[in-house]
Motif scaffolding. Sequence first.
Motif, PDB file in Angstrom:
ATOM      1  N   TYR A 240      19.646  -3.493  -1.064  1.00 25.65           N
ATOM      2  CA  TYR A 240      18.741  -3.745   0.059  1.00 25.65           C
ATOM      3  C   TYR A 240      17.620  -4.700  -0.326  1.00 25.65           C
ATOM      4  CZ  TYR A 240      21.322   0.329   1.550  1.00 25.65           C
ATOM      5  OH  TYR A 240      22.351   1.196   1.847  1.00 25.65           O
ATOM      6  N   GLY A 241      17.831  -5.458  -1.401  1.00 19.87           N
ATOM      7  CA  GLY A 241      16.839  -6.444  -1.807  1.00 19.87           C
ATOM      8  C   GLY A 241      15.720  -5.895  -2.657  1.00 19.87           C
ATOM      9  N   VAL A 242      15.798  -4.643  -3.047  1.00 25.91           N
ATOM     10  CA  VAL A 242      14.761  -4.024  -3.881  1.00 25.91           C
ATOM     11  C   VAL A 242      15.393  -3.552  -5.178  1.00 25.91           C
ATOM     12  CG1 VAL A 242      13.048  -2.187  -4.061  1.00 25.91           C
ATOM     13  CG2 VAL A 242      13.468  -3.266  -1.849  1.00 25.91           C
ATOM     14  N   ALA A 243      14.861  -4.021  -6.300  1.00 27.91           N
ATOM     15  CA  ALA A 243      15.348  -3.580  -7.608  1.00 27.91           C
ATOM     16  C   ALA A 243      14.257  -3.816  -8.632  1.00 27.91           C
ATOM     17  CB  ALA A 243      16.618  -4.348  -7.997  1.00 27.91           C
ATOM     18  N   GLY A 244      14.095  -2.860  -9.548  1.00 25.23           N
ATOM     19  CA  GLY A 244      13.145  -3.044 -10.632  1.00 25.23           C
ATOM     20  C   GLY A 244      11.685  -2.905 -10.244  1.00 25.23           C
ATOM     21  N   GLU A 245      11.385  -2.186  -9.185  1.00 26.08           N
ATOM     22  CA  GLU A 245       9.986  -2.044  -8.745  1.00 26.08           C
ATOM     23  C   GLU A 245       9.245  -1.014  -9.599  1.00 26.08           C
ATOM     24  OE1 GLU A 245       7.976  -3.511  -6.758  1.00 26.08           O
ATOM     25  OE2 GLU A 245       9.279  -4.880  -5.643  1.00 26.08           O
ATOM     26  N   ILE A 246       9.014  -1.355 -10.853  1.00 23.88           N
ATOM     27  CA  ILE A 246       8.375  -0.387 -11.741  1.00 23.88           C
ATOM     28  C   ILE A 246       6.910  -0.172 -11.397  1.00 23.88           C
ATOM     29  CG2 ILE A 246       9.984  -0.915 -13.602  1.00 23.88           C
ATOM     30  CD1 ILE A 246       7.610  -2.255 -15.048  1.00 23.88           C
ATOM     31  N   GLY A 247       6.313  -1.093 -10.669  1.00 20.88           N
ATOM     32  CA  GLY A 247       4.921  -0.922 -10.283  1.00 20.88           C
ATOM     33  C   GLY A 247       4.707   0.255  -9.363  1.00 20.88           C
ATOM     34  N   HIS A 248       5.813   0.744  -8.770  1.00 21.42           N
ATOM     35  CA  HIS A 248       5.689   1.864  -7.836  1.00 21.42           C
ATOM     36  C   HIS A 248       6.422   3.105  -8.332  1.00 21.42           C
ATOM     37  CE1 HIS A 248       3.539  -0.691  -5.125  1.00 21.42           C
ATOM     38  NE2 HIS A 248       4.449  -1.618  -5.333  1.00 21.42           N
ATOM     39  N   LEU A 249       6.675   3.160  -9.646  1.00 23.78           N
ATOM     40  CA  LEU A 249       7.128   4.413 -10.244  1.00 23.78           C
ATOM     41  C   LEU A 249       5.955   5.400 -10.255  1.00 23.78           C
ATOM     42  CD1 LEU A 249       9.160   3.190 -13.361  1.00 23.78           C
ATOM     43  CD2 LEU A 249      10.070   4.090 -11.224  1.00 23.78           C
ATOM     44  N   PRO A 250       6.193   6.655  -9.904  1.00 28.85           N
ATOM     45  CA  PRO A 250       5.092   7.631  -9.843  1.00 28.85           C
ATOM     46  C   PRO A 250       4.789   8.216 -11.217  1.00 28.85           C
ATOM     47  CG  PRO A 250       7.118   8.648  -9.086  1.00 28.85           C
ATOM     48  CD  PRO A 250       7.463   7.211  -9.402  1.00 28.85           C
ATOM     49  N   LEU A 251       4.105   7.445 -12.047  1.00 29.83           N
ATOM     50  CA  LEU A 251       3.893   7.843 -13.438  1.00 29.83           C
ATOM     51  C   LEU A 251       2.444   8.196 -13.748  1.00 29.83           C
ATOM     52  CD1 LEU A 251       6.162   5.289 -15.358  1.00 29.83           C
ATOM     53  CD2 LEU A 251       6.678   7.647 -14.687  1.00 29.83           C
ATOM     54  N   THR A 252       1.612   8.263 -12.735  1.00 26.07           N
ATOM     55  CA  THR A 252       0.227   8.632 -12.990  1.00 26.07           C
ATOM     56  C   THR A 252      -0.226   9.678 -11.982  1.00 26.07           C
ATOM     57  OG1 THR A 252      -1.982   7.706 -13.420  1.00 26.07           O
ATOM     58  CG2 THR A 252      -0.743   6.776 -11.578  1.00 26.07           C
ATOM     59  N   SER A 253      -1.480  10.052 -12.042  1.00 30.80           N
ATOM     60  CA  SER A 253      -1.994  11.152 -11.233  1.00 30.80           C
ATOM     61  C   SER A 253      -1.905  10.869  -9.737  1.00 30.80           C
ATOM     62  CB  SER A 253      -3.456  11.416 -11.610  1.00 30.80           C
ATOM     63  OG  SER A 253      -4.063  12.315 -10.710  1.00 30.80           O
ATOM     64  N   ARG A 254      -1.631  11.897  -8.963  1.00 31.20           N
ATOM     65  CA  ARG A 254      -1.516  11.736  -7.515  1.00 31.20           C
ATOM     66  C   ARG A 254      -2.860  11.443  -6.851  1.00 31.20           C
ATOM     67  NH1 ARG A 254       2.350  12.596  -4.297  1.00 31.20           N
ATOM     68  NH2 ARG A 254       0.981  13.446  -2.687  1.00 31.20           N
ATOM     69  N   ASP A 255      -3.945  11.616  -7.567  1.00 32.53           N
ATOM     70  CA  ASP A 255      -5.223  11.276  -6.949  1.00 32.53           C
ATOM     71  C   ASP A 255      -5.518   9.774  -7.029  1.00 32.53           C
ATOM     72  OD1 ASP A 255      -5.874  10.919  -9.584  1.00 32.53           O
ATOM     73  OD2 ASP A 255      -7.498  12.399  -9.625  1.00 32.53           O
ATOM     74  N   ARG A 256      -4.605   9.020  -7.677  1.00 30.60           N
ATOM     75  CA  ARG A 256      -4.747   7.559  -7.733  1.00 30.60           C
ATOM     76  C   ARG A 256      -3.929   6.958  -6.611  1.00 30.60           C
ATOM     77  NH1 ARG A 256      -6.958   6.712 -12.945  1.00 30.60           N
ATOM     78  NH2 ARG A 256      -7.417   4.586 -12.234  1.00 30.60           N
ATOM     79  N   ILE A 257      -4.587   6.324  -5.671  1.00 31.49           N
ATOM     80  CA  ILE A 257      -3.926   5.773  -4.484  1.00 31.49           C
ATOM     81  C   ILE A 257      -3.648   4.293  -4.700  1.00 31.49           C
ATOM     82  CG2 ILE A 257      -4.094   5.379  -2.000  1.00 31.49           C
ATOM     83  CD1 ILE A 257      -6.001   7.769  -1.872  1.00 31.49           C
TER      84      ILE A 257
END
Length: 388
Positions: A240-257
């Motif tokens: 679907y045209g999306v691959a490798g979006e590591i910037g949006h991996l959920p790897l930090t605290s949920r209070d960081r928006i």
Amino acid sequence: MNDETQTRTALLGSSSDAATRVFTTILTRSPISRIDVSRLTGLSQAAVTKAVTPLVAAGLVNDSLEATPTGLPGRPVNPVAVVPDAVVALGVKVNVDELVGVATDLTTRIISSDRLPLTSHDPVAVADAIVELYGRLHEGLGGLKSRLACIGVAVSGDVDSETGVVRDSAQMGWRGVDLGASLRERLSPSIVVVNDVSALTIGEHWFGVGLGTSSFAIVTIGRGIGSGLHLNGEVVEGAYGVAGEIGHLPLTSRDRICACGRRGCVEAVAASSAIVAAVSAAHDSPVSLEEAVDLARAGDTAAVQAFGEAGAVIGAAIASLVNMVGPELVIIGGEGVANFDLFEETLRRTYAEHVFGSADRCRIVVRPHTFEDWARGAAATAIRSLVV
């Protein structure tokens, strides 16, 4: 575009798979012997000769180069090479505050470059600015104007390269913007709209450090954290045209928006805007990125911590990427590498802590990229669209 250029682009677009492989090999490795083309493509020498003949006739390939000795018994080898200025491409990188454009030949050698400030993110205003930049670059081509065949436009975010629709760009504040259609109504050359990191990956695949590497990834650090993948000889674009979006991996605290509206994304900590926000909050006063960098280099606790946290989460993201797809090489690029010394130690340490097994053989190298390099990648994407 004159009749000669139309004939050349039509030939490229209608080529068989074998002819495409031959031309791509010549394009990225000129000058090269037919024997080596045969070896690299797996085609017979007769098939290579059959593919080269119409390319020579169309003026895309030159087979009249001086013969080179091989050091082996027999006749010297007559290499073939792409004719660089047979076709001209434009590449445009859309940034939040400016457009960066380049005109290139077939090998993406930059013929000229230009920049244009963006005063609005309104899609119509951005399209107007791209058309204006096109006009300036086109005028600068002089006698090569008639050879302009394609334009690549690179935008951050989720981009459907098949249609030219920017489905989601947090940096531009766009959702469902049909930039491709808007430009095709006003410009005659073939137009491709693509994710900016994918464009950079295609440029590195064909003409950069990725040439000859079967699998590599690019991780870009700066206003956003992006990744492009080249696996088993192909650039990965995703179903679907999306691959490798590591910037949006959920790897930090949920209070960081994150700027995308989600919680816990890598970018919510590691993007330059997130670092600036953290340092500004700690000092109870707004600072610029340059000031945050100066503070960190001076040993300011809050600034050192902000860059260190960014390095740690990027290192974990790269380890996740390497564990999943196993590239030979990760290239770290983007404007943020100018400050790589501020987070390199934590990045490499966190990466080493999380990379699994023999995947740790993957090399991590740093390669600074200018915005002209990003635009050059957009031009490479446009050229690729003619060929592949």
